[in-house]
Design a protein around this motif. Sequence first.
Motif, PDB file in Angstrom:
ATOM      1  N   ILE A 162       0.841  -1.205   0.000  1.00 53.71           N
ATOM      2  CA  ILE A 162       0.000   0.000   0.000  1.00 53.71           C
ATOM      3  C   ILE A 162       0.876   1.257   0.000  1.00 53.71           C
ATOM      4  CG2 ILE A 162      -1.667   1.344   1.378  1.00 53.71           C
ATOM      5  CD1 ILE A 162      -2.845  -1.443   2.240  1.00 53.71           C
ATOM      6  N   LYS A 163       1.914   1.256   0.824  1.00 50.35           N
ATOM      7  CA  LYS A 163       2.825   2.398   0.904  1.00 50.35           C
ATOM      8  C   LYS A 163       3.506   2.656  -0.452  1.00 50.35           C
ATOM      9  CE  LYS A 163       7.035   3.843   3.278  1.00 50.35           C
ATOM     10  NZ  LYS A 163       8.032   3.484   4.277  1.00 50.35           N
ATOM     11  N   LEU A 164       4.002   1.603  -1.091  1.00 49.92           N
ATOM     12  CA  LEU A 164       4.666   1.761  -2.389  1.00 49.92           C
ATOM     13  C   LEU A 164       3.686   2.218  -3.466  1.00 49.92           C
ATOM     14  CD1 LEU A 164       6.978  -1.374  -2.446  1.00 49.92           C
ATOM     15  CD2 LEU A 164       7.679   1.002  -2.217  1.00 49.92           C
ATOM     16  N   PHE A 165       2.491   1.662  -3.443  1.00 51.42           N
ATOM     17  CA  PHE A 165       1.489   2.049  -4.436  1.00 51.42           C
ATOM     18  C   PHE A 165       1.138   3.527  -4.271  1.00 51.42           C
ATOM     19  CE2 PHE A 165      -2.529   2.487  -6.562  1.00 51.42           C
ATOM     20  CZ  PHE A 165      -2.397   1.662  -7.674  1.00 51.42           C
ATOM     21  N   LYS A 166       0.951   3.954  -3.034  1.00 51.94           N
ATOM     22  CA  LYS A 166       0.608   5.363  -2.783  1.00 51.94           C
ATOM     23  C   LYS A 166       1.752   6.280  -3.204  1.00 51.94           C
ATOM     24  CE  LYS A 166      -1.304   8.571   0.498  1.00 51.94           C
ATOM     25  NZ  LYS A 166      -1.911   8.762   1.808  1.00 51.94           N
ATOM     26  N   LYS A 167       2.982   5.852  -2.961  1.00 55.00           N
ATOM     27  CA  LYS A 167       4.138   6.644  -3.375  1.00 55.00           C
ATOM     28  C   LYS A 167       4.178   6.790  -4.900  1.00 55.00           C
ATOM     29  CE  LYS A 167       9.165   6.740  -3.124  1.00 55.00           C
ATOM     30  NZ  LYS A 167      10.374   6.026  -2.753  1.00 55.00           N
ATOM     31  N   THR A 168       3.794   5.740  -5.601  1.00 54.27           N
ATOM     32  CA  THR A 168       3.832   5.735  -7.069  1.00 54.27           C
ATOM     33  C   THR A 168       2.669   6.502  -7.681  1.00 54.27           C
ATOM     34  OG1 THR A 168       4.936   3.583  -7.034  1.00 54.27           O
ATOM     35  CG2 THR A 168       3.915   4.250  -9.113  1.00 54.27           C
ATOM     36  N   TYR A 169       1.458   6.259  -7.181  1.00 50.47           N
ATOM     37  CA  TYR A 169       0.255   6.809  -7.809  1.00 50.47           C
ATOM     38  C   TYR A 169      -0.422   7.937  -7.032  1.00 50.47           C
ATOM     39  CZ  TYR A 169       0.694   2.934 -11.022  1.00 50.47           C
ATOM     40  OH  TYR A 169       1.168   2.051 -11.972  1.00 50.47           O
ATOM     41  N   GLY A 170       0.069   8.239  -5.831  1.00 53.66           N
ATOM     42  CA  GLY A 170      -0.493   9.341  -5.053  1.00 53.66           C
ATOM     43  C   GLY A 170      -1.742   8.994  -4.281  1.00 53.66           C
ATOM     44  N   VAL A 171      -2.235   7.773  -4.425  1.00 54.23           N
ATOM     45  CA  VAL A 171      -3.409   7.310  -3.688  1.00 54.23           C
ATOM     46  C   VAL A 171      -3.185   5.853  -3.293  1.00 54.23           C
ATOM     47  CG1 VAL A 171      -5.075   8.851  -4.819  1.00 54.23           C
ATOM     48  CG2 VAL A 171      -4.616   6.607  -5.804  1.00 54.23           C
ATOM     49  N   THR A 172      -3.939   5.405  -2.300  1.00 59.90           N
ATOM     50  CA  THR A 172      -3.845   4.002  -1.907  1.00 59.90           C
ATOM     51  C   THR A 172      -4.462   3.124  -2.999  1.00 59.90           C
ATOM     52  OG1 THR A 172      -5.982   3.929  -0.800  1.00 59.90           O
ATOM     53  CG2 THR A 172      -4.056   4.625   0.537  1.00 59.90           C
ATOM     54  N   PRO A 173      -4.175   1.837  -3.005  1.00 52.36           N
ATOM     55  CA  PRO A 173      -4.813   0.954  -3.995  1.00 52.36           C
ATOM     56  C   PRO A 173      -6.337   0.976  -3.899  1.00 52.36           C
ATOM     57  CG  PRO A 173      -2.980  -0.185  -2.919  1.00 52.36           C
ATOM     58  CD  PRO A 173      -3.165   1.122  -2.211  1.00 52.36           C
ATOM     59  N   HIS A 174      -6.854   1.034  -2.676  1.00 51.96           N
ATOM     60  CA  HIS A 174      -8.316   1.094  -2.514  1.00 51.96           C
ATOM     61  C   HIS A 174      -8.877   2.374  -3.117  1.00 51.96           C
ATOM     62  CE1 HIS A 174     -12.264   0.490  -0.785  1.00 51.96           C
ATOM     63  NE2 HIS A 174     -12.204   1.726  -0.309  1.00 51.96           N
ATOM     64  N   GLN A 175      -8.237   3.504  -2.824  1.00 51.84           N
ATOM     65  CA  GLN A 175      -8.693   4.783  -3.384  1.00 51.84           C
ATOM     66  C   GLN A 175      -8.592   4.755  -4.912  1.00 51.84           C
ATOM     67  OE1 GLN A 175      -5.871   7.105  -1.126  1.00 51.84           O
ATOM     68  NE2 GLN A 175      -7.509   8.105   0.040  1.00 51.84           N
ATOM     69  N   TYR A 176      -7.532   4.177  -5.417  1.00 51.92           N
ATOM     70  CA  TYR A 176      -7.333   4.074  -6.860  1.00 51.92           C
ATOM     71  C   TYR A 176      -8.487   3.302  -7.491  1.00 51.92           C
ATOM     72  CZ  TYR A 176      -5.163   3.065 -11.360  1.00 51.92           C
ATOM     73  OH  TYR A 176      -4.901   2.978 -12.706  1.00 51.92           O
ATOM     74  N   ARG A 177      -8.833   2.183  -6.892  1.00 55.62           N
ATOM     75  CA  ARG A 177      -9.913   1.342  -7.414  1.00 55.62           C
ATOM     76  C   ARG A 177     -11.250   2.083  -7.351  1.00 55.62           C
ATOM     77  NH1 ARG A 177      -9.962  -4.653  -5.370  1.00 55.62           N
ATOM     78  NH2 ARG A 177      -8.918  -5.167  -7.332  1.00 55.62           N
ATOM     79  N   VAL A 178     -11.528   2.753  -6.236  1.00 54.02           N
ATOM     80  CA  VAL A 178     -12.780   3.495  -6.054  1.00 54.02           C
ATOM     81  C   VAL A 178     -12.858   4.629  -7.097  1.00 54.02           C
ATOM     82  CG1 VAL A 178     -14.040   5.047  -4.505  1.00 54.02           C
ATOM     83  CG2 VAL A 178     -13.098   2.891  -3.639  1.00 54.02           C
ATOM     84  N   ASP A 179     -11.768   5.365  -7.274  1.00 56.59           N
ATOM     85  CA  ASP A 179     -11.740   6.468  -8.230  1.00 56.59           C
ATOM     86  C   ASP A 179     -11.974   5.975  -9.667  1.00 56.59           C
ATOM     87  OD1 ASP A 179     -11.225   8.162  -6.132  1.00 56.59           O
ATOM     88  OD2 ASP A 179      -9.087   8.425  -6.615  1.00 56.59           O
ATOM     89  N   ARG A 180     -11.509   4.783  -9.996  1.00 53.20           N
ATOM     90  CA  ARG A 180     -11.686   4.242 -11.354  1.00 53.20           C
ATOM     91  C   ARG A 180     -13.131   3.815 -11.598  1.00 53.20           C
ATOM     92  NH1 ARG A 180      -7.973   6.872 -12.886  1.00 53.20           N
ATOM     93  NH2 ARG A 180      -5.864   6.200 -12.596  1.00 53.20           N
ATOM     94  N   ILE A 181     -13.816   3.395 -10.544  1.00 52.54           N
ATOM     95  CA  ILE A 181     -15.216   2.954 -10.667  1.00 52.54           C
ATOM     96  C   ILE A 181     -16.125   4.169 -10.849  1.00 52.54           C
ATOM     97  CG2 ILE A 181     -17.135   1.851  -9.461  1.00 52.54           C
ATOM     98  CD1 ILE A 181     -15.017  -0.009  -8.155  1.00 52.54           C
ATOM     99  N   ASN A 182     -15.822   5.258 -10.146  1.00 50.20           N
ATOM    100  CA  ASN A 182     -16.692   6.454 -10.199  1.00 50.20           C
ATOM    101  C   ASN A 182     -16.385   7.363 -11.350  1.00 50.20           C
ATOM    102  OD1 ASN A 182     -17.976   5.620  -7.903  1.00 50.20           O
ATOM    103  ND2 ASN A 182     -16.531   6.668  -6.557  1.00 50.20           N
TER     104      ASN A 182
END
Length: 182
Positions: A162-182
């Motif tokens: 989660i930490k590495l993903f957030k560092k790379t994409y600026g959001v957590t994996p969960h937030q990333y997934r939620v943002d892609r659905i909406n």
Amino acid sequence: MELTDSIWEIIKTNSKSLDGKVWYGVKSTKIFCKPSCPSRIPNKSNVLLFTNLDTPVQNGFRPCKRCQPINEIVSDDIWVDEINYILESYYDQNLTLAELSVLAHGSISHLRHVYQSKTGISPSEKLMQIRMDKAEILLQNTKRSIGDIGNDVGIPNNSYFIKLFKKTYGVTPHQYRVDRIN
């Protein structure tokens, strides 16, 4: 040519008796070597034999940097391509720099130096890029849990993933997934 027990023994003992007559390719790394190559012994099921020096290259294999089966120094550009192939193939495993150097048939320090000078990033940074790219694809295209996705891309520690993903994409994996659905 069939991989007989006697040829396998020659490869395992690094005998020079078949050098210039037979070459072996390792399917998992797409590298080919002389039977006398001092690199780590491959898994027998991954070995293909060649009796013509042109055949491995025609089949997508690259010459080993260590044993130089074509009697030429392998260019750094070809070696970097080989390293990238290995990183893409083994990203989901616990791939250390030491293991990468064994798979790529070179020393740790030389591999790190050549890779960094040719690409501008370290092999470890490239591996992390690959892992994050794969994680992004899995988040977009599957409903797998965050922990499972981290494990699938070679990062079994969920909080570290989660930490590495957030560092790379600026959001957590969960937030990333939620943002892609909406």
